[in-house]
Every structure is written in C-alpha cells, then in structure tokens.
Design a protein around this motif. Sequence first.
Motif, PDB file in Angstrom:
ATOM      1  N   HIS A  87       0.804  -1.148   0.321  1.00 30.95           N
ATOM      2  CA  HIS A  87       0.204   0.015   0.058  1.00 30.95           C
ATOM      3  C   HIS A  87       0.243   1.107   0.133  1.00 30.95           C
ATOM      4  O   HIS A  87       0.231   2.838   0.355  1.00 30.95           O
ATOM      5  CB  HIS A  87      -0.955   0.053   1.090  1.00 30.95           C
ATOM      6  CG  HIS A  87      -2.015  -0.885   1.082  1.00 30.95           C
ATOM      7  ND1 HIS A  87      -2.989  -0.909   0.759  1.00 30.95           N
ATOM      8  CD2 HIS A  87      -1.630  -2.628   1.272  1.00 30.95           C
ATOM      9  CE1 HIS A  87      -3.686  -1.799   0.852  1.00 30.95           C
ATOM     10  NE2 HIS A  87      -2.634  -3.309   0.854  1.00 30.95           N
ATOM     11  N   GLU A  88       2.525   0.866  -0.163  1.00 35.93           N
ATOM     12  CA  GLU A  88       3.085   2.107   0.371  1.00 35.93           C
ATOM     13  C   GLU A  88       3.936   1.632  -1.126  1.00 35.93           C
ATOM     14  O   GLU A  88       4.549   1.152  -1.435  1.00 35.93           O
ATOM     15  CB  GLU A  88       3.825   2.323   1.308  1.00 35.93           C
ATOM     16  CG  GLU A  88       2.978   2.123   2.092  1.00 35.93           C
ATOM     17  CD  GLU A  88       3.953   3.083   3.745  1.00 35.93           C
ATOM     18  OE1 GLU A  88       4.943   3.364   3.816  1.00 35.93           O
ATOM     19  OE2 GLU A  88       3.002   2.797   4.634  1.00 35.93           O
ATOM     20  N   GLU A  89       4.220   3.067  -1.734  1.00 36.80           N
ATOM     21  CA  GLU A  89       5.068   2.829  -3.217  1.00 36.80           C
ATOM     22  C   GLU A  89       7.076   1.788  -3.106  1.00 36.80           C
ATOM     23  O   GLU A  89       6.781   1.652  -3.562  1.00 36.80           O
ATOM     24  CB  GLU A  89       5.285   4.193  -4.048  1.00 36.80           C
ATOM     25  CG  GLU A  89       6.013   4.177  -5.157  1.00 36.80           C
ATOM     26  CD  GLU A  89       5.909   5.475  -5.792  1.00 36.80           C
ATOM     27  OE1 GLU A  89       6.635   5.730  -6.909  1.00 36.80           O
ATOM     28  OE2 GLU A  89       4.771   6.102  -5.728  1.00 36.80           O
ATOM     29  N   SER A  90       7.337   2.324  -1.700  1.00 35.65           N
ATOM     30  CA  SER A  90       8.488   2.206  -1.865  1.00 35.65           C
ATOM     31  C   SER A  90       9.142   0.798  -1.113  1.00 35.65           C
ATOM     32  O   SER A  90       9.502   0.107  -0.735  1.00 35.65           O
ATOM     33  CB  SER A  90       9.097   3.145  -0.642  1.00 35.65           C
ATOM     34  OG  SER A  90       8.315   2.891   1.324  1.00 35.65           O
ATOM     35  N   GLN A  91       7.592   0.007  -1.150  1.00 35.75           N
ATOM     36  CA  GLN A  91       7.339  -1.045  -0.456  1.00 35.75           C
ATOM     37  C   GLN A  91       7.034  -2.278  -1.866  1.00 35.75           C
ATOM     38  O   GLN A  91       6.419  -3.263  -1.739  1.00 35.75           O
ATOM     39  CB  GLN A  91       6.723  -2.022   0.692  1.00 35.75           C
ATOM     40  CG  GLN A  91       6.525  -0.751   1.871  1.00 35.75           C
ATOM     41  CD  GLN A  91       8.041  -1.198   1.853  1.00 35.75           C
ATOM     42  OE1 GLN A  91       8.543  -2.195   2.391  1.00 35.75           O
ATOM     43  NE2 GLN A  91       8.881  -0.155   2.066  1.00 35.75           N
ATOM     44  N   GLU A  92       6.967  -1.475  -3.098  1.00 37.90           N
ATOM     45  CA  GLU A  92       5.863  -2.415  -3.934  1.00 37.90           C
ATOM     46  C   GLU A  92       6.938  -3.539  -4.557  1.00 37.90           C
ATOM     47  O   GLU A  92       6.602  -4.276  -4.849  1.00 37.90           O
ATOM     48  CB  GLU A  92       5.720  -1.025  -5.214  1.00 37.90           C
ATOM     49  CG  GLU A  92       4.576  -0.591  -4.520  1.00 37.90           C
ATOM     50  CD  GLU A  92       4.394   0.138  -5.875  1.00 37.90           C
ATOM     51  OE1 GLU A  92       5.239   0.402  -6.997  1.00 37.90           O
ATOM     52  OE2 GLU A  92       3.250   0.318  -5.737  1.00 37.90           O
ATOM     53  N   TYR A  93       8.464  -3.208  -4.415  1.00 43.07           N
ATOM     54  CA  TYR A  93       9.667  -4.364  -4.442  1.00 43.07           C
ATOM     55  C   TYR A  93       8.970  -5.646  -3.718  1.00 43.07           C
ATOM     56  O   TYR A  93       9.676  -6.912  -4.731  1.00 43.07           O
ATOM     57  CB  TYR A  93      10.728  -4.071  -4.625  1.00 43.07           C
ATOM     58  CG  TYR A  93      10.994  -3.782  -3.380  1.00 43.07           C
ATOM     59  CD1 TYR A  93      11.421  -5.325  -2.430  1.00 43.07           C
ATOM     60  CD2 TYR A  93      11.013  -3.391  -2.056  1.00 43.07           C
ATOM     61  CE1 TYR A  93      11.892  -5.250  -1.189  1.00 43.07           C
ATOM     62  CE2 TYR A  93      11.076  -2.969  -0.665  1.00 43.07           C
ATOM     63  CZ  TYR A  93      12.229  -3.940   0.291  1.00 43.07           C
ATOM     64  OH  TYR A  93      12.285  -4.393   1.338  1.00 43.07           O
TER      65      TYR A  93
END
Length: 143
Positions: A87-93
């Motif tokens: 739900h957060e862009e920085s965690q999409e990996y």
Amino acid sequence: MGRVFAIDLDGSMYICKHCKTHLALLEDIVSKSFHCRHGKAYLFNKVVNVSVGEQEDRMMMTGMHTVVDIFCVGCGSIVGWKYEAAHEESQEYKVGKYILERFKVEGPNGSNYSITQESPTVGSDSPTVGSDSQTVGSDTDDM
C-alpha cells in the motif's frame, strides 16, 4: 483429495522442517534482513510446493500489505507468506515475492534456526499491536 505432486529441487535448498518437502533454492533469496514473530525470515523470488491461504491486509512496521499465508503441500504447516500488494510505493518491490520463516524451515546442509539463537532486535519490524492474524508479519529490510 488425491495425491499431491511435489517438485524436487536440485542444489542448495530450504525444506520444510516437519516433512522435508523442498521449498526454495538458496540462489532465489532476495534478502535475509526480514523478521517475523519467531525471529529471522528470508525474502525469496520463488518458492515451490506451497498452497496459499486467504488474502488479507496486514499492518506491518513498514506499512500495510496485502498478503496470503503459504502452507507446505507435504504436511500443511504454515511456512511464511506471499506479498500480493503493497500500500506504499516504497514497498512495491516485495509484491509477488515470498517470505519463508527460518523457524519453520531447514536451510542448506540441514541448518536449523532456533528461536533462542537470535531474536528480533529493538527497532526491527516487530508485529503491530492489535493484529488478529494467525501469523503476525514483520518485514524489515535494509534494501
């Protein structure tokens, strides 16, 4: 239900500590810097011989994630979880990758992980208070 067909892996691998079913190869590890309620957990690109549970949102120290628990097809033991959405862009990996909890699997050369060997340190991604999920996830990473 029928017979379960399992994939046999070649090389250095992680296996279910209960039934010895092959789960993942050493070369598929993305990070060893994750933690769960039992201690260390590893992030993998690919795992085999698992079934998935119900999708749910879990609040982890790095934010809200949509995950499914993963279970060994050999014995049904929960061995970790798969990231379905961040739900957060920085965690999409993390999306599409898998966590195997070291307490639940044996490593290459039969190495085991015991809760008393290492425990999550202060500041690690420990579970959030109030979670009602069976497996409380934490997902600190230093990537």
